[in-house]
Design a protein around this motif. Structure first.
Motif, short mmCIF file in Angstrom:
data_model
loop_
_atom_site.label_atom_id
_atom_site.label_comp_id
_atom_site.label_asym_id
_atom_site.label_seq_id
_atom_site.Cartn_x
_atom_site.Cartn_y
_atom_site.Cartn_z
N UNK A 150 -12.70 -4.50 42.28
CA UNK A 150 -11.71 -4.37 40.98
C UNK A 150 -10.68 -5.17 41.14
N UNK A 151 -9.82 -5.59 42.25
CA UNK A 151 -8.65 -6.37 42.09
C UNK A 151 -8.90 -7.71 41.70
N UNK A 152 -10.23 -8.25 41.97
CA UNK A 152 -10.70 -9.58 41.39
C UNK A 152 -10.75 -9.34 39.96
N UNK A 153 -11.15 -8.46 39.43
CA UNK A 153 -11.48 -8.36 37.95
C UNK A 153 -10.13 -8.25 37.09
N UNK A 154 -9.08 -7.87 37.84
CA UNK A 154 -7.93 -7.64 37.14
C UNK A 154 -6.94 -8.76 37.45
N UNK A 155 -7.38 -9.71 37.99
CA UNK A 155 -6.82 -10.98 38.39
C UNK A 155 -5.65 -10.88 39.28
N UNK A 156 -5.77 -9.83 40.12
CA UNK A 156 -4.73 -9.82 41.21
C UNK A 156 -5.33 -10.37 42.51
#
Length: 315
Positions: free
Chosen positions: A308-314
């Protein structure tokens, strides 16, 4: 504007043997409908909240170059400072209008979770930040555990079912600053429509209106809680674990109109996570003929978080 109201509960009823069953039934029903509720009677004093916000506002008032000293490159925003213009809601075209700081659980550096839970970063310019921020972290962690106990009872689990699944949880306290909006033509929102990643989120002391929750009827419902009320919502991990019995509801922080847009907004969510190695596997008791299992493949909490962190650009 909607006349529908998201319910608010006095959680001290959970500690009253006479009221406990009714409280659990009412709270569980509210979460099944909304995925959101307000909680008062929680024992976190206004003085603690006020002191926290005073320190957090002074943190964000530090010069940009000072704050950026505490940005951990390649760290996915897990600890320390994340500058304005990075985090982007899943599927959104434009980044959110916010900067924030992450405080995580303090664990021994020889812990088996040390690889996935890095040490905290503390700003030397504000020596009181550590005590104040981690004190609030611990208060919200205890309250979150109580909410989960009630939700466990509502779906037929033991009230202590979550205890050993969250005692080393990779939970995050996130002081947030939404700066004044200087152009009313910006396409960005302060926080684009999204769902949270974790088990539950506890939001303490939002300083201005703006939070809106998407009802099942597709209507955006404003939810600005009173000072004594903490907003608690379901995250995607708990939605997955309970096979959508507890829904993770879409929400956003909209830009205010007129002169209010020129004012900053501060808020502090606490994202309660399970232990990194906890296996998120649909609870058998939530699988029925009408609600077959939606997630046949389990996933660890850490694996889900990284996805999920990859999905929100973090990351």
């Amino acid at each position: 504007m909607s006349t529908t109201r998201i319910p608010i509960f006095d959680i001290s009823r959970f500690d009253d043997p006479v009221q406990r069953d009714a409280f659990v039934a009412e709270l569980g029903a509210a979460y099944r409908q909304w995925g959101f509720a307000g909680v008062r009677g929680h024992g976190i004093g206004q003085a603690q909240v006020d002191r926290s916000y005073d320190v957090f506002q002074r943190l964000f008032a530090l010069p940009e170059d000072v704050k950026r000293k505490y940005h951990v490159a390649g760290g996915g925003g897990a600890r320390g400072y994340t500058p304005f213009g990075i985090e982007t809601a899943k599927g959104a075209q434009h980044f959110d209008l916010k900067e924030f700081w992450h405080v995580g659980r303090e664990i021994p550096r020889d812990s088996r979770y040390a690889d996935s839970m890095p040490p905290n970063v503390w700003p030397e310019e504000l020596p009181e930040f550590r005590e104040v921020a981690y004190g609030l972290y611990q208060s919200l962690d205890r309250l979150g555990a109580k909410v989960l106990s009630a939700l466990a009872l509502h779906i037929g689990l033991d009230e202590h079912w979550f205890d050993d699944k969250i005692d080393s949880g990779n939970s995050i306290l996130r002081p947030l600053h939404y700066p004044p909006i200087t152009s009313l033509e910006v396409p960005n929102e302060r926080a684009g429509a999204h769902e949270d990643i974790n088990l539950i989120t506890l939001l303490v002391g939002a300083s201005a209106e703006g939070l809106e929750v998407l009802s099942r009827a597709g209507e955006w419902v404003p939810f600005t809680a009173d000072a004594d009320t903490i907003v608690v919502n379901i995250g995607d991990m708990l939605q997955r674990l309970t096979n959508h019995v507890y829904p993770s509801t879409t929400h956003r922080v909209v830009n205010p109109k007129g002169e209010k847009a020129r004012q900053p907004r501060y808020s502090t969510p606490f994202f309660l996570h399970p232990n990194p190695d906890f296996l998120i596997d649909v609870l058998p008791g939530t699988v029925t003929a009408d609600n077959p299992s939606r997630y046949p493949e389990p996933i660890t909490a850490q694996g889900y978080l990284e996805e999920r962190l990859r999905e929100i650009k973090l990351k």
